[in-house]
Write a protein that holds these residues in place. Structure first.
Motif, PDB file in Angstrom:
ATOM      1  N   VAL A 125      29.671 -13.068  26.561  1.00 29.94           N
ATOM      2  CA  VAL A 125      29.830 -13.463  27.963  1.00 29.94           C
ATOM      3  C   VAL A 125      31.310 -13.534  28.320  1.00 29.94           C
ATOM      4  N   SER A 126      32.136 -14.103  27.427  1.00 34.30           N
ATOM      5  CA  SER A 126      33.568 -14.265  27.745  1.00 34.30           C
ATOM      6  C   SER A 126      34.299 -12.931  27.810  1.00 34.30           C
ATOM      7  N   THR A 127      33.810 -11.925  27.111  1.00 32.77           N
ATOM      8  CA  THR A 127      34.441 -10.596  27.147  1.00 32.77           C
ATOM      9  C   THR A 127      33.732  -9.659  28.119  1.00 32.77           C
ATOM     10  N   SER A 128      32.801 -10.196  28.884  1.00 29.81           N
ATOM     11  CA  SER A 128      32.052  -9.458  29.909  1.00 29.81           C
ATOM     12  C   SER A 128      31.164  -8.361  29.342  1.00 29.81           C
ATOM     13  N   LYS A 129      30.773  -8.472  28.107  1.00 29.09           N
ATOM     14  CA  LYS A 129      29.832  -7.516  27.534  1.00 29.09           C
ATOM     15  C   LYS A 129      28.423  -7.797  28.038  1.00 29.09           C
ATOM     16  N   GLN A 130      28.180  -9.046  28.360  1.00 26.50           N
ATOM     17  CA  GLN A 130      26.913  -9.398  28.989  1.00 26.50           C
ATOM     18  C   GLN A 130      27.186 -10.502  30.000  1.00 26.50           C
ATOM     19  N   GLU A 131      26.295 -10.623  30.950  1.00 29.08           N
ATOM     20  CA  GLU A 131      26.533 -11.543  32.056  1.00 29.08           C
ATOM     21  C   GLU A 131      26.121 -12.972  31.727  1.00 29.08           C
ATOM     22  N   PHE A 132      25.007 -13.120  30.987  1.00 29.22           N
ATOM     23  CA  PHE A 132      24.475 -14.445  30.697  1.00 29.22           C
ATOM     24  C   PHE A 132      24.141 -14.565  29.211  1.00 29.22           C
ATOM     25  N   ILE A 133      24.033 -15.791  28.790  1.00 33.45           N
ATOM     26  CA  ILE A 133      23.581 -16.062  27.416  1.00 33.45           C
ATOM     27  C   ILE A 133      22.083 -15.821  27.369  1.00 33.45           C
ATOM     28  N   SER A 134      21.639 -15.158  26.329  1.00 34.90           N
ATOM     29  CA  SER A 134      20.222 -14.862  26.148  1.00 34.90           C
ATOM     30  C   SER A 134      19.410 -16.160  26.173  1.00 34.90           C
TER      31      SER A 134
ATOM     32  N   ILE B 130      30.418 -28.860  19.669  1.00 33.91           N
ATOM     33  CA  ILE B 130      29.206 -28.799  20.500  1.00 33.91           C
ATOM     34  C   ILE B 130      29.510 -29.278  21.913  1.00 33.91           C
ATOM     35  N   ASP B 131      30.289 -30.363  22.014  1.00 29.79           N
ATOM     36  CA  ASP B 131      30.665 -30.865  23.347  1.00 29.79           C
ATOM     37  C   ASP B 131      31.476 -29.821  24.123  1.00 29.79           C
ATOM     38  N   PHE B 132      32.219 -29.003  23.415  1.00 25.23           N
ATOM     39  CA  PHE B 132      32.971 -27.921  24.052  1.00 25.23           C
ATOM     40  C   PHE B 132      32.030 -26.793  24.488  1.00 25.23           C
ATOM     41  N   PHE B 133      31.011 -26.504  23.661  1.00 23.15           N
ATOM     42  CA  PHE B 133      30.091 -25.401  23.951  1.00 23.15           C
ATOM     43  C   PHE B 133      29.090 -25.727  25.064  1.00 23.15           C
ATOM     44  N   ILE B 134      28.653 -26.963  25.183  1.00 20.90           N
ATOM     45  CA  ILE B 134      27.594 -27.309  26.143  1.00 20.90           C
ATOM     46  C   ILE B 134      27.950 -26.895  27.579  1.00 20.90           C
ATOM     47  N   PRO B 135      29.137 -27.200  28.089  1.00 21.62           N
ATOM     48  CA  PRO B 135      29.445 -26.735  29.459  1.00 21.62           C
ATOM     49  C   PRO B 135      29.493 -25.208  29.565  1.00 21.62           C
ATOM     50  N   LEU B 136      29.854 -24.535  28.484  1.00 14.61           N
ATOM     51  CA  LEU B 136      29.883 -23.073  28.502  1.00 14.61           C
ATOM     52  C   LEU B 136      28.462 -22.516  28.568  1.00 14.61           C
ATOM     53  N   VAL B 137      27.559 -23.139  27.818  1.00 15.51           N
ATOM     54  CA  VAL B 137      26.183 -22.648  27.752  1.00 15.51           C
ATOM     55  C   VAL B 137      25.397 -23.011  29.002  1.00 15.51           C
ATOM     56  N   TYR B 138      25.496 -24.262  29.448  1.00 11.69           N
ATOM     57  CA  TYR B 138      24.609 -24.753  30.514  1.00 11.69           C
ATOM     58  C   TYR B 138      25.234 -24.811  31.909  1.00 11.69           C
TER      59      TYR B 138
ATOM     60  N   ILE C  27      25.423 -18.812  18.555  1.00 11.13           N
ATOM     61  CA  ILE C  27      25.887 -19.173  19.903  1.00 11.13           C
ATOM     62  C   ILE C  27      27.274 -18.593  20.166  1.00 11.13           C
ATOM     63  N   LEU C  28      28.115 -18.541  19.120  1.00 11.49           N
ATOM     64  CA  LEU C  28      29.449 -17.941  19.294  1.00 11.49           C
ATOM     65  C   LEU C  28      29.342 -16.463  19.670  1.00 11.49           C
ATOM     66  N   ARG C  29      28.403 -15.769  19.055  1.00  5.97           N
ATOM     67  CA  ARG C  29      28.197 -14.353  19.369  1.00  5.97           C
ATOM     68  C   ARG C  29      27.873 -14.191  20.853  1.00  5.97           C
ATOM     69  N   GLU C  30      26.986 -15.044  21.357  1.00  4.13           N
ATOM     70  CA  GLU C  30      26.607 -14.976  22.772  1.00  4.13           C
ATOM     71  C   GLU C  30      27.771 -15.375  23.677  1.00  4.13           C
ATOM     72  N   LEU C  31      28.476 -16.443  23.317  1.00  2.77           N
ATOM     73  CA  LEU C  31      29.607 -16.884  24.140  1.00  2.77           C
ATOM     74  C   LEU C  31      30.710 -15.839  24.172  1.00  2.77           C
ATOM     75  N   GLU C  32      30.924 -15.195  23.040  1.00  4.11           N
ATOM     76  CA  GLU C  32      31.926 -14.123  22.998  1.00  4.11           C
ATOM     77  C   GLU C  32      31.514 -12.970  23.908  1.00  4.11           C
TER      78      GLU C  32
ATOM     79  N   GLY D 145      28.001 -22.803  32.931  1.00  5.84           N
ATOM     80  CA  GLY D 145      28.699 -21.585  33.319  1.00  5.84           C
ATOM     81  C   GLY D 145      30.214 -21.688  33.258  1.00  5.84           C
ATOM     82  N   LYS D 146      30.743 -22.712  32.601  1.00 10.08           N
ATOM     83  CA  LYS D 146      32.210 -22.845  32.481  1.00 10.08           C
ATOM     84  C   LYS D 146      32.733 -21.712  31.612  1.00 10.08           C
ATOM     85  N   LYS D 147      34.001 -21.444  31.738  1.00 10.59           N
ATOM     86  CA  LYS D 147      34.645 -20.351  31.008  1.00 10.59           C
ATOM     87  C   LYS D 147      35.609 -20.910  29.968  1.00 10.59           C
ATOM     88  N   ALA D 148      35.753 -20.163  28.893  1.00  8.07           N
ATOM     89  CA  ALA D 148      36.733 -20.490  27.854  1.00  8.07           C
ATOM     90  C   ALA D 148      37.118 -19.194  27.165  1.00  8.07           C
TER      91      ALA D 148
END
Length: 193
Positions: free
Chosen positions: A104-113, A147-155, A97-102, A157-160
């Motif tokens: 998205v956060s670095t704009s390498k991809q638009e959404f999490i797979s 996990i509580d930090f990641f959930i808003p990022l994953v579901y 999940i960190l790989r996907e969040l990274e 669309g929040k940014k971190a």
């Protein structure tokens, strides 16, 4: 009877009794020493037998304690390896999940797979259960915080920032390390990303 005769008779009686008294005393001494030696041997034998029983009992107790200690060691070793396996699985879930969040956060991809999101949704609850089975509250708290930090990022669309995400993961890793008895200090990400 005159005095002289009384002394002679008394001397004869004392002499005859004195000789037998001397013999009787010597015989008593000899017989007493034999009885004393026999009693001493008997007591020694009793004490030796008691010591042998006590020694055998102590050896049995010692063997039982060693067996119990070996069993406890094996249980603790199994528990330790179970923790390692579970922590590795949790790290795999977090890494994915960190790989996907990274990305998205670095704009390498638009959404999490979708596949990664599905895997995260499925496996984060399993990881929670596994951690609960083998770990301490501190590890569970750090996992929940991450996990509580990641959930808003994953579901939602929040940014971190990558640093914030990595910090949450490092806090969990350090709690795991502490739980495993690795006390060489905390790990800290010192990279530039």
């Amino acid at each position: 009877m005159n005095m002289e005769e009384i002394f002679k008779i008394s001397a004869a009686i004392i002499t005859s009794l004195g000789g037998s008294a001397l013999l009787l005393g010597a015989f008593s001494h000899w017989l007493g020493s034999i009885w004393a030696k026999r009693m001493l041997q008997s007591e020694r034998a009793k004490h030796e037998e008691s010591l042998q029983r006590l020694k055998a009992k102590n050896e049995t107790v010692l063997e039982e304690l060693k067996a119990q200690i070996d069993t406890l060691k094996q249980k603790e070793l199994n528990r330790y390896f179970d923790k390692l396996i579970i922590y590795k699985d949790v790290i795999h879930i977090v890494s994915e999940i960190l790989r996907e969040l990274e990305a998205v956060s670095t704009s390498k991809q638009e959404f999490i797979s979708v596949d990664v999101e599905h895997s995260f949704a499925l496996n984060r609850n399993k990881a929670y259960g596994y951690i609960s089975l083998v770990s301490c509250q501190n590890v569970l708290d750090r996992y929940n915080d991450m996990i509580d930090f990641f959930i808003p990022l994953v579901y939602e669309g929040k940014k971190a920032t990558w640093e914030e995400m990595r910090e949450k993961a490092d806090l969990m890793l350090n709690a795991m390390r502490l739980d495993l008895g690795i006390n060489e200090g905390e790990v800290v990400y010192k990279g530039g990303r």
